[in-house]
Write a protein that holds these residues in place. Structure first.
Motif, PDB file in Angstrom:
ATOM      1  N   TYR A 266      -2.888 -16.167  -8.970  1.00 54.20           N
ATOM      2  CA  TYR A 266      -1.880 -15.138  -9.192  1.00 54.20           C
ATOM      3  C   TYR A 266      -2.317 -13.716  -8.513  1.00 54.20           C
ATOM      4  O   TYR A 266      -1.045 -13.191  -8.642  1.00 54.20           O
ATOM      5  N   PHE A 267      -3.196 -13.591  -8.214  1.00 45.58           N
ATOM      6  CA  PHE A 267      -3.627 -12.133  -7.644  1.00 45.58           C
ATOM      7  C   PHE A 267      -4.136 -11.916  -6.352  1.00 45.58           C
ATOM      8  O   PHE A 267      -4.042 -11.227  -5.462  1.00 45.58           O
ATOM      9  N   ASN A 268      -5.261 -12.781  -5.910  1.00 49.34           N
ATOM     10  CA  ASN A 268      -6.103 -12.756  -4.848  1.00 49.34           C
ATOM     11  C   ASN A 268      -5.649 -13.179  -3.855  1.00 49.34           C
ATOM     12  O   ASN A 268      -6.008 -12.661  -2.450  1.00 49.34           O
ATOM     13  N   ARG A 269      -4.575 -14.234  -3.881  1.00 45.48           N
ATOM     14  CA  ARG A 269      -4.088 -14.978  -2.443  1.00 45.48           C
ATOM     15  C   ARG A 269      -2.637 -14.597  -2.211  1.00 45.48           C
ATOM     16  O   ARG A 269      -1.981 -14.548  -3.157  1.00 45.48           O
ATOM     17  N   PRO A 270      -2.392 -13.929  -1.078  1.00 47.23           N
ATOM     18  CA  PRO A 270      -1.113 -13.498  -0.740  1.00 47.23           C
ATOM     19  C   PRO A 270      -0.175 -14.677  -0.529  1.00 47.23           C
ATOM     20  O   PRO A 270       0.462 -14.875   0.569  1.00 47.23           O
ATOM     21  N   GLY A 271       0.131 -15.277  -1.581  1.00 51.26           N
ATOM     22  CA  GLY A 271       1.215 -16.521  -1.568  1.00 51.26           C
ATOM     23  C   GLY A 271       2.190 -16.314  -2.612  1.00 51.26           C
ATOM     24  O   GLY A 271       2.213 -15.171  -3.256  1.00 51.26           O
ATOM     25  N   PRO A 272       3.190 -17.223  -2.685  1.00 51.73           N
ATOM     26  CA  PRO A 272       4.429 -16.918  -3.597  1.00 51.73           C
ATOM     27  C   PRO A 272       3.996 -17.035  -4.867  1.00 51.73           C
ATOM     28  O   PRO A 272       4.840 -16.093  -5.795  1.00 51.73           O
ATOM     29  N   ARG A 273       2.801 -17.187  -5.507  1.00 45.74           N
ATOM     30  CA  ARG A 273       2.278 -17.047  -6.743  1.00 45.74           C
ATOM     31  C   ARG A 273       2.239 -15.845  -7.367  1.00 45.74           C
ATOM     32  O   ARG A 273       1.938 -15.454  -8.451  1.00 45.74           O
ATOM     33  N   VAL A 274       1.850 -14.937  -6.662  1.00 49.05           N
ATOM     34  CA  VAL A 274       1.922 -13.460  -6.743  1.00 49.05           C
ATOM     35  C   VAL A 274       2.909 -13.018  -7.615  1.00 49.05           C
ATOM     36  O   VAL A 274       3.062 -11.918  -8.318  1.00 49.05           O
ATOM     37  N   VAL A 275       4.333 -13.600  -7.490  1.00 43.59           N
ATOM     38  CA  VAL A 275       5.214 -13.272  -8.398  1.00 43.59           C
ATOM     39  C   VAL A 275       5.173 -13.679  -9.666  1.00 43.59           C
ATOM     40  O   VAL A 275       5.458 -12.874 -10.701  1.00 43.59           O
ATOM     41  N   ARG A 276       4.711 -14.833  -9.916  1.00 43.14           N
ATOM     42  CA  ARG A 276       4.130 -15.071 -11.287  1.00 43.14           C
ATOM     43  C   ARG A 276       3.142 -14.113 -11.889  1.00 43.14           C
ATOM     44  O   ARG A 276       3.156 -13.730 -12.945  1.00 43.14           O
ATOM     45  N   GLY A 277       2.294 -13.503 -10.814  1.00 43.39           N
ATOM     46  CA  GLY A 277       1.359 -12.640 -11.331  1.00 43.39           C
ATOM     47  C   GLY A 277       2.085 -11.490 -11.823  1.00 43.39           C
ATOM     48  O   GLY A 277       1.652 -10.735 -13.010  1.00 43.39           O
ATOM     49  N   VAL A 278       3.164 -10.949 -11.236  1.00 47.77           N
ATOM     50  CA  VAL A 278       4.000  -9.952 -11.814  1.00 47.77           C
ATOM     51  C   VAL A 278       4.578 -10.092 -13.202  1.00 47.77           C
ATOM     52  O   VAL A 278       4.396  -9.199 -14.220  1.00 47.77           O
ATOM     53  N   GLU A 279       4.986 -11.412 -13.491  1.00 46.14           N
ATOM     54  CA  GLU A 279       5.404 -11.985 -14.589  1.00 46.14           C
ATOM     55  C   GLU A 279       4.629 -11.870 -15.597  1.00 46.14           C
ATOM     56  O   GLU A 279       4.685 -11.335 -16.932  1.00 46.14           O
ATOM     57  N   ILE A 280       3.138 -12.160 -15.447  1.00 46.87           N
ATOM     58  CA  ILE A 280       2.183 -12.106 -16.316  1.00 46.87           C
ATOM     59  C   ILE A 280       1.939 -10.830 -16.784  1.00 46.87           C
ATOM     60  O   ILE A 280       1.757 -10.471 -17.932  1.00 46.87           O
ATOM     61  N   LEU A 281       1.818  -9.799 -15.799  1.00 50.54           N
ATOM     62  CA  LEU A 281       1.409  -8.380 -16.088  1.00 50.54           C
ATOM     63  C   LEU A 281       2.421  -7.816 -16.890  1.00 50.54           C
ATOM     64  O   LEU A 281       2.151  -7.029 -17.893  1.00 50.54           O
TER      65      LEU A 281
END
Length: 305
Positions: A266-281
């Motif tokens: 969710y954080f290291n890779r610049p893919g669509p799951r970075v959005v899930r990273g924002v939700e987690i934070l």
């Protein structure tokens, strides 16, 4: 269309566009979504040795750079057999994946040279722009537009959920030894989730920092998300941090606001799951009810003791 992805984030993007059936080759690190393990692997890493510590990995990376050798090996014979039409790579970080230059040199000798596309997003907008780029390349622009719009809407929902709340001061650590602050899109993830990112600016390619730098900014929340480390491995090296002088004095430690996160997902890779990273934070920083509930592997609190 026959696609080879030499970047885990690119594989994530291909999945987002519904093009996994066209993926004929991947890296040894492409581990999402389920089913991708059946796709042939065309790379290996010189760092795939069990038991290496963060410092040993860092030293190996530095040695490889110094000698001019690559951290990754591309199986050019298999690449030729797979006969890709498009090869996806990057030029953002030589440590994360094969570079555009190395891949271009490798495919130049093939009889029918595939198109090589370099993805280099450094911000959240850049990540979503990659969806549009690949949508055009692969003839699915409408799918790309719809998926990008859905991801942007999720970001908007998070921003609305945390609007007007106090913004805790946050340090995100992307490597343990030497200490390295998380840059590029991670400061934006923190900001979108209602925090104030310290020690790195949005889009910034960061450098190693001293432990004193962390002590000086006195973070209220500490996020530990080493690049390429699953949470279990991060916990195995936590003493690298918790044994440092002044650890127990940090406001984040005293408040029990130290979290180990799944960086690769969710954080290291610049893919669509970075959005899930924002939700987690947003859930960690504010208890915001946005996105799915936290899974046990997504975030784990570090005990104060």
């Amino acid at each position: 269309m026959r696609i080879i992805s030499l970047l885990p984030a690119a594989t994530d993007l291909i999945a987002e566009l519904g093009l996994l059936p066209d993926l004929v080759g991947r890296t040894h690190e492409c581990d999402w979504p389920a089913g991708v393990e059946s796709v042939p692997v065309v790379t290996t890493s010189g760092l795939d040795r069990p038991g290496l510590s963060s410092r040993e990995i860092s030293d190996s990376v530095g040695s490889s750079r110094h000698s001019g050798s690559s951290l990754y090996t591309l199986d050019t014979e298999l690449l030729a057999e797979l006969a890709p039409d498009v090869v996806l790579t990057q030029d953002l970080c030589d440590v994360c994946a094969l570079s555009y230059q190395k891949v271009s040199e490798a495919v130049r000798v093939l009889d029918a040279g595939p198109k090589v596309i370099s993805l280099e997003p450094a911000t959240l907008d850049g990540v979503l722009d990659c969806l549009h780029l690949l949508g055009e390349v692969f003839g699915v622009p409408d799918v790309a537009a719809a998926r990008a719009a859905a991801l942007r809407e999720r970001l908007t929902v998070v921003q609305q959920a945390v609007a007007g709340r106090p913004r805790p001061r946050v340090v995100a650590i992307e490597w343990l030894d030497p200490l390295w602050p998380a840059g590029h899109w991670v400061p934006e993830q923190i900001q979108h989730a209602g925090g104030t990112a310290l020690l790195a600016e949005p889009g910034q390619h960061t450098r190693p920092m001293s432990w004193q730098a962390v002590l000086d900014v006195r973070p209220e929340v500490l996020l530990i998300l080493p690049c390429g480390f699953a949470p279990e491995r991060t916990f195995g090296e936590l003493a690298t941090l918790t044994g440092l002088p002044g650890w127990s004095t940090l406001p984040a430690v005293r408040a029990g606001a130290v979290w180990v996160l799944d960086g690769p997902a969710y954080f290291n890779r610049p893919g669509p799951r970075v959005v899930r990273g924002v939700e987690i934070l947003a859930r960690l920083l504010h208890g915001a009810d946005s996105g799915d509930p936290l899974g046990p592997a997504e975030a784990r609190q570090v005990p104060r003791g």
